[in-house]
Design a protein around this motif. Structure first.
Motif, short mmCIF file in Angstrom:
data_model
loop_
_atom_site.label_atom_id
_atom_site.label_comp_id
_atom_site.label_asym_id
_atom_site.label_seq_id
_atom_site.Cartn_x
_atom_site.Cartn_y
_atom_site.Cartn_z
N PRO A 33 1.99 5.53 -11.60
CA PRO A 33 1.35 4.80 -10.49
C PRO A 33 1.79 3.34 -10.41
O PRO A 33 1.87 2.78 -9.31
N ALA A 34 2.10 2.71 -11.53
CA ALA A 34 2.48 1.29 -11.52
C ALA A 34 3.76 1.06 -10.75
O ALA A 34 3.94 0.03 -10.08
N LYS A 35 4.67 2.02 -10.80
CA LYS A 35 5.97 1.87 -10.13
C LYS A 35 5.98 2.49 -8.74
O LYS A 35 6.92 2.28 -7.98
N ALA A 36 4.98 3.30 -8.42
CA ALA A 36 5.08 4.19 -7.26
C ALA A 36 5.02 3.50 -5.90
O ALA A 36 5.55 4.01 -4.92
N ARG A 37 4.36 2.35 -5.79
CA ARG A 37 4.23 1.65 -4.51
C ARG A 37 3.72 2.58 -3.41
O ARG A 37 4.28 2.63 -2.32
N ILE A 38 2.66 3.31 -3.72
CA ILE A 38 2.06 4.21 -2.73
C ILE A 38 1.05 3.42 -1.90
O ILE A 38 0.39 2.51 -2.41
N ASP A 39 0.94 3.75 -0.62
CA ASP A 39 0.00 3.08 0.29
C ASP A 39 -1.36 2.91 -0.39
O ASP A 39 -1.95 3.88 -0.87
#
Length: 282
Positions: A33-39
């Motif tokens: 999640p830290a790298k994912a850059r999800i909305d």
């Protein structure tokens, strides 16, 4: 709640905000999640499909967008079965036009097997079969930035490239509205463009000349392995897919316009959107 697999991929990155804009609740799976850059409006879940308790992971979701790394038929079959156990009512799978044309390369075969698993799992289903993505032309970034040139294998076919946001728009409708159950949608852009024409369009959008260079397959293989770091197996898979799809990569389907009620996005528009990425890096 819509569970999105492959949320950080080309289609997933366009799909998550499109679903949220349509008012849907979205749960997005990512290993990091830290790298994912999800909305940030989405609920982000950390997990790995190969090790997770899939029914628990899918609990509370009523629709699932199925896209897995490597397009593993076994992995997607496991997701489909777990979704059925978890009470999911609708599966939307991202496949490829190669299945429509009966291609036998490994990537297409895996999609065909996964499609079958999705159809047999129990929930309603919709299959999306896009052709080649406009985003694949980001593979030219390095050579355009460094040499103002694009190298392509000899005989590269004309292609009816599709914009990922059009794929995401069709997926959004399938996941948020009724009437798409049991449908299989082939998705392409509205015109087939030769590779030379694509380079000319990009050149105009970037604002400087870009050379179009055809090279033998042996040189293209060498470039992919040495310069881009592709493993030999991936290069073999790429050329197997290209050989199988060459005869029909220029076929245009009207599905995007039929489903969305508007023409598909053009490569000219894509090139203008992304021109800045091709500028020389200081």
């Amino acid at each position: 709640m819509i569970f999105v697999l492959g949320a950080t991929g080309k289609v997933g990155r366009a799909l998550v905000p499109a679903l949220l804009d349509a008012g849907a609740g979205v749960r997005a799976l990512t290993r990091d999640p830290a790298k994912a850059r999800i909305d940030p409006r989405a609920e982000v879940v950390q997990g790995d499909l190969d090790t997770a308790d899939l029914p628990a992971l899918l609990a509370g979701a009523d629709r699932v967008f199925v896209l897995t790394q490597g397009h593993s038929a076994d992995r997607e079959a496991a997701v489909a079965q777990a979704a059925a156990q978890a009470g999911v009512t609708h599966l939307v799978k991202l496949s490829t036009t190669g299945v429509h044309f009966g291609q036998t390369d490994p990537i297409t075969r895996a999609h065909a097997e996964a499609e079958q698993a999705i159809r047999e799992a129990g929930p309603e289903w919709t299959i999306l079969r896009p052709g080649a993505f406009m985003d694949n032309r980001f593979a030219w970034l390095g050579s355009i930035r460094e040499e103002n040139a694009v190298y392509v294998p000899e005989g590269d076919p004309a292609s009816a490239l599709v914009h990922v946001r059009d794929i995401a728009a069709v997926a959004t409708l399938a996941l948020t509205t009724s009437g798409h159950e049991g449908a299989t949608y082939e998705l392409t852009g509205g015109e087939a463009l030769t590779t030379e024409a694509q380079v000319a369009i990009l050149s105009e959008a970037i604002g400087r000349p870009v050379r179009y260079v055809e090279e033998p397959e042996s040189a293209a293989r060498e470039r992919m392995m040495r310069k881009y770091g592709w493993p030999a197996e991936a290069v073999d898979g790429f050329f197997a897919l290209k050989r199988e799809s060459a005869a029909h990569e220029d076929v245009v389907f009207d599905t995007v316009e039929r489903v969305l009620g508007r023409p598909p996005r053009t490569f000219v528009a894509w090139a203008r959107e992304n021109a800045s990425a091709y500028h020389h890096q200081e």
